[in-house]
Design a protein around this motif. Sequence first.
Motif, PDB file in Angstrom:
ATOM      1  N   GLY A  94      10.090  -9.634  -9.750  1.00  0.00           N
ATOM      2  CA  GLY A  94      10.582 -10.086 -11.021  1.00  0.00           C
ATOM      3  C   GLY A  94       9.621 -10.037 -11.837  1.00  0.00           C
ATOM      4  O   GLY A  94       8.246  -9.703 -11.832  1.00  0.00           O
ATOM      5  N   PHE A  95       9.551 -10.681 -13.120  1.00  0.00           N
ATOM      6  CA  PHE A  95       8.788 -11.296 -14.038  1.00  0.00           C
ATOM      7  C   PHE A  95       7.804 -12.504 -13.399  1.00  0.00           C
ATOM      8  O   PHE A  95       8.487 -13.351 -12.993  1.00  0.00           O
ATOM      9  N   LEU A  96       6.381 -12.355 -13.237  1.00  0.00           N
ATOM     10  CA  LEU A  96       5.813 -13.456 -12.558  1.00  0.00           C
ATOM     11  C   LEU A  96       4.741 -14.236 -13.239  1.00  0.00           C
ATOM     12  O   LEU A  96       4.013 -15.225 -13.033  1.00  0.00           O
ATOM     13  N   ALA A  97       4.662 -13.570 -14.476  1.00  0.00           N
ATOM     14  CA  ALA A  97       3.650 -14.139 -15.420  1.00  0.00           C
ATOM     15  C   ALA A  97       2.403 -14.538 -14.749  1.00  0.00           C
ATOM     16  O   ALA A  97       1.823 -15.900 -14.931  1.00  0.00           O
ATOM     17  N   PRO A  98       1.676 -13.340 -14.222  1.00  0.00           N
ATOM     18  CA  PRO A  98       0.471 -13.833 -13.282  1.00  0.00           C
ATOM     19  C   PRO A  98      -0.735 -14.744 -14.126  1.00  0.00           C
ATOM     20  O   PRO A  98      -1.617 -15.241 -13.504  1.00  0.00           O
ATOM     21  N   HIS A  99      -0.766 -14.061 -15.504  1.00  0.00           N
ATOM     22  CA  HIS A  99      -1.610 -14.829 -16.256  1.00  0.00           C
ATOM     23  C   HIS A  99      -1.575 -16.436 -16.570  1.00  0.00           C
ATOM     24  O   HIS A  99      -2.668 -16.939 -17.106  1.00  0.00           O
ATOM     25  N   LYS A 112       1.784 -15.373   2.331  1.00  0.00           N
ATOM     26  CA  LYS A 112       1.650 -13.812   2.891  1.00  0.00           C
ATOM     27  C   LYS A 112       3.197 -13.155   2.168  1.00  0.00           C
ATOM     28  O   LYS A 112       3.572 -12.212   2.872  1.00  0.00           O
ATOM     29  N   ILE A 113       3.555 -13.558   0.829  1.00  0.00           N
ATOM     30  CA  ILE A 113       4.652 -12.873   0.458  1.00  0.00           C
ATOM     31  C   ILE A 113       4.114 -11.674  -0.416  1.00  0.00           C
ATOM     32  O   ILE A 113       3.039 -11.647  -1.226  1.00  0.00           O
ATOM     33  N   THR A 114       4.804 -10.699  -0.143  1.00  0.00           N
ATOM     34  CA  THR A 114       4.456  -9.393  -0.988  1.00  0.00           C
ATOM     35  C   THR A 114       5.423  -9.422  -2.062  1.00  0.00           C
ATOM     36  O   THR A 114       6.440  -9.487  -2.206  1.00  0.00           O
ATOM     37  N   SER A 115       4.556  -9.856  -3.391  1.00  0.00           N
ATOM     38  CA  SER A 115       5.133  -9.960  -4.750  1.00  0.00           C
ATOM     39  C   SER A 115       4.810  -8.935  -5.770  1.00  0.00           C
ATOM     40  O   SER A 115       3.737  -8.347  -5.835  1.00  0.00           O
ATOM     41  N   PHE A 116       5.934  -8.322  -6.353  1.00  0.00           N
ATOM     42  CA  PHE A 116       5.743  -7.501  -7.322  1.00  0.00           C
ATOM     43  C   PHE A 116       5.915  -7.892  -8.512  1.00  0.00           C
ATOM     44  O   PHE A 116       7.104  -8.276  -8.939  1.00  0.00           O
ATOM     45  N   ALA A 117       5.130  -7.602  -9.603  1.00  0.00           N
ATOM     46  CA  ALA A 117       5.453  -8.126 -10.950  1.00  0.00           C
ATOM     47  C   ALA A 117       5.578  -6.995 -11.699  1.00  0.00           C
ATOM     48  O   ALA A 117       4.970  -6.232 -12.084  1.00  0.00           O
ATOM     49  N   VAL A 331      15.025  -2.765 -11.669  1.00  0.00           N
ATOM     50  CA  VAL A 331      15.317  -3.422 -10.369  1.00  0.00           C
ATOM     51  C   VAL A 331      15.552  -2.364  -9.284  1.00  0.00           C
ATOM     52  O   VAL A 331      14.747  -1.891  -8.367  1.00  0.00           O
ATOM     53  N   PHE A 332      16.629  -1.859  -9.575  1.00  0.00           N
ATOM     54  CA  PHE A 332      17.275  -0.653  -8.619  1.00  0.00           C
ATOM     55  C   PHE A 332      16.351   0.528  -8.649  1.00  0.00           C
ATOM     56  O   PHE A 332      15.986   0.996  -7.714  1.00  0.00           O
ATOM     57  N   ASN A 333      15.892   0.989  -9.687  1.00  0.00           N
ATOM     58  CA  ASN A 333      14.919   2.136  -9.831  1.00  0.00           C
ATOM     59  C   ASN A 333      13.781   1.877  -9.177  1.00  0.00           C
ATOM     60  O   ASN A 333      13.055   2.716  -8.663  1.00  0.00           O
ATOM     61  N   PHE A 334      13.186   0.684  -9.382  1.00  0.00           N
ATOM     62  CA  PHE A 334      12.004   0.184  -8.710  1.00  0.00           C
ATOM     63  C   PHE A 334      12.176   0.314  -7.123  1.00  0.00           C
ATOM     64  O   PHE A 334      11.104   0.787  -6.392  1.00  0.00           O
ATOM     65  N   LEU A 335      13.339  -0.226  -6.669  1.00  0.00           N
ATOM     66  CA  LEU A 335      13.186  -0.559  -5.102  1.00  0.00           C
ATOM     67  C   LEU A 335      13.771   0.426  -4.224  1.00  0.00           C
ATOM     68  O   LEU A 335      13.515   0.896  -3.393  1.00  0.00           O
ATOM     69  N   SER A 336      14.935   1.192  -5.078  1.00  0.00           N
ATOM     70  CA  SER A 336      15.800   1.913  -4.128  1.00  0.00           C
ATOM     71  C   SER A 336      15.189   3.086  -3.396  1.00  0.00           C
ATOM     72  O   SER A 336      15.519   3.405  -2.548  1.00  0.00           O
ATOM     73  N   PRO A 337      14.072   3.737  -4.257  1.00  0.00           N
ATOM     74  CA  PRO A 337      13.415   5.008  -3.559  1.00  0.00           C
ATOM     75  C   PRO A 337      12.941   4.442  -2.209  1.00  0.00           C
ATOM     76  O   PRO A 337      12.513   5.418  -1.261  1.00  0.00           O
ATOM     77  N   PHE A 338      12.638   3.195  -1.775  1.00  0.00           N
ATOM     78  CA  PHE A 338      11.784   2.518  -0.647  1.00  0.00           C
ATOM     79  C   PHE A 338      12.859   1.866   0.273  1.00  0.00           C
ATOM     80  O   PHE A 338      12.649   1.433   1.262  1.00  0.00           O
ATOM     81  N   VAL A 339      14.397   2.151   0.017  1.00  0.00           N
ATOM     82  CA  VAL A 339      15.186   1.920   0.992  1.00  0.00           C
ATOM     83  C   VAL A 339      15.787   2.878   1.913  1.00  0.00           C
ATOM     84  O   VAL A 339      16.622   3.901   1.010  1.00  0.00           O
ATOM     85  N   SER A 356       1.772  -2.354  -8.996  1.00  0.00           N
ATOM     86  CA  SER A 356       2.498  -3.417  -9.499  1.00  0.00           C
ATOM     87  C   SER A 356       2.435  -4.454  -8.224  1.00  0.00           C
ATOM     88  O   SER A 356       3.169  -5.628  -8.793  1.00  0.00           O
ATOM     89  N   CYS A 357       1.762  -4.461  -7.314  1.00  0.00           N
ATOM     90  CA  CYS A 357       1.776  -5.592  -6.385  1.00  0.00           C
ATOM     91  C   CYS A 357       0.700  -6.627  -6.912  1.00  0.00           C
ATOM     92  O   CYS A 357      -0.227  -6.409  -7.248  1.00  0.00           O
ATOM     93  N   LEU A 358       1.224  -7.827  -6.665  1.00  0.00           N
ATOM     94  CA  LEU A 358       0.546  -8.978  -7.192  1.00  0.00           C
ATOM     95  C   LEU A 358      -0.295  -9.530  -5.957  1.00  0.00           C
ATOM     96  O   LEU A 358      -1.290  -9.781  -5.962  1.00  0.00           O
ATOM     97  N   THR A 359       0.571  -9.831  -4.815  1.00  0.00           N
ATOM     98  CA  THR A 359       0.060 -10.460  -3.749  1.00  0.00           C
ATOM     99  C   THR A 359       0.665  -9.782  -2.375  1.00  0.00           C
ATOM    100  O   THR A 359       1.866  -9.289  -2.417  1.00  0.00           O
ATOM    101  N   HIS A 360      -0.050  -9.608  -1.619  1.00  0.00           N
ATOM    102  CA  HIS A 360       0.336  -8.897  -0.183  1.00  0.00           C
ATOM    103  C   HIS A 360      -0.456  -9.239   0.970  1.00  0.00           C
ATOM    104  O   HIS A 360      -1.781  -9.332   0.727  1.00  0.00           O
ATOM    105  N   ASP A 361       0.070  -9.636   2.085  1.00  0.00           N
ATOM    106  CA  ASP A 361      -0.578 -10.155   3.370  1.00  0.00           C
ATOM    107  C   ASP A 361      -1.952 -11.065   3.169  1.00  0.00           C
ATOM    108  O   ASP A 361      -2.920 -10.836   3.623  1.00  0.00           O
ATOM    109  N   GLY A 362      -1.464 -11.819   2.317  1.00  0.00           N
ATOM    110  CA  GLY A 362      -2.552 -13.144   2.232  1.00  0.00           C
ATOM    111  C   GLY A 362      -3.530 -12.690   1.217  1.00  0.00           C
ATOM    112  O   GLY A 362      -4.515 -13.456   1.008  1.00  0.00           O
TER     113      GLY A 362
END
Length: 374
Positions: A94-99, A112-117, A331-339, A356-362
């Motif tokens: 989603g939109f995560l406004a990391p700043h 340890k959430i894998t987040s994509f912004a 969302v579909f165009n982002f995620l579907s190639p990896f399903v 686009s990954c913000l957090t992953h594996d801690g």
Amino acid sequence: MTLRLVVPKETWTGERRVALDPSVAERFQRLGAEVQIERGAGCGSHFGDAQYEKGAKLVDDIVAALAAADVTVRVQPPSLEEVEQLRDGSVLIGFLAPHRNAEVIRRLRDKKITSFAFELLPRISRAQSMDALSSQAAIAGYKVALMAASLASFFFPMLTTAAGTIRPAKVVVVGAGVAGLQAIATCKRLGAMVEAYDIRAAAKEQVESLGAKLIDTGVDASGQGGYARELTKDELARQAEVLARHIAAASAVITTAAIPGRPAPKIVTKAMVEAMKPGAVIVDLAAESGGNCELTQPGQTIEHNDVIIHGPLNVPSMIPVHASETYAKNVFNFLSPFVKNGELALDWNDEVIAKSCLTHDGQIRHEPTRKLVG
């Protein structure tokens, strides 16, 4: 194991969008995913629960659903309380406004959430169909043009009447990114004469292709990734001098200039506003990040020296049907190639996933955010 994709109801005040519309929920189901959506999540976008029944399971207990979700899809960033509801090690999109959400990002890391912004999506050709920033900006640009026409004390088009001819309004659009270009196109459709200002030289061709004229200040501040860099003091003075003359003659000014992760640049000064003609209007699309006008009050409509200054917030949510539909397709165009066969298989060698990954594996994978969080 079947991919479990969960869509909660948006909780931000005034947010009317939903992360998946019924048609995209059904497309995910056809990929083999199990889609769960909180009951009533689509109502703000005029998607009733019955419309989701073919492609998703409606859930009443969203806390239990999130605790078992493999992937959670949202529009707005989650609160700290909502982060706690996510399953450790799951995926968030989603939109995560990391700043501006350091505490939230820190907790996503710790769980340890894998987040994509979507704010971090690389600006490459392959990612255009996933670019939620652009899809929502286009909607906002259209809407602010209508706001300007509604608030202005002048007709936008030229009118020939029995009492004489009314000349078309002059509109100045500041910023010729996605939102600005859509604002230009909409104002032209409404019959206004449109001038545009952008500090990127590359904007000239796009502005002129829409029938508008680019205001030439002699300053080029093209930056990386298609965004504009910040101006020096000398450049600011030079562009302000030229721009002030055009703003003084305008019936409406629409400002859209933004720098991701930073306060909006102050382009329209108090002196420029006071030089505008009575009844003119400024609609500041950058109000959420402080505004391009010195006098903008985010979320408010004020008058200064007989000029209306409007600072709308969360503009895409004002057109929730199409905003939700386009966001869901992103969302579909982002995620579907990896399903694959109903399971999620992320490819970390893929540029879209990696950047686009913000957090992953801690860990916080986005370096500017990592420095901000500490």
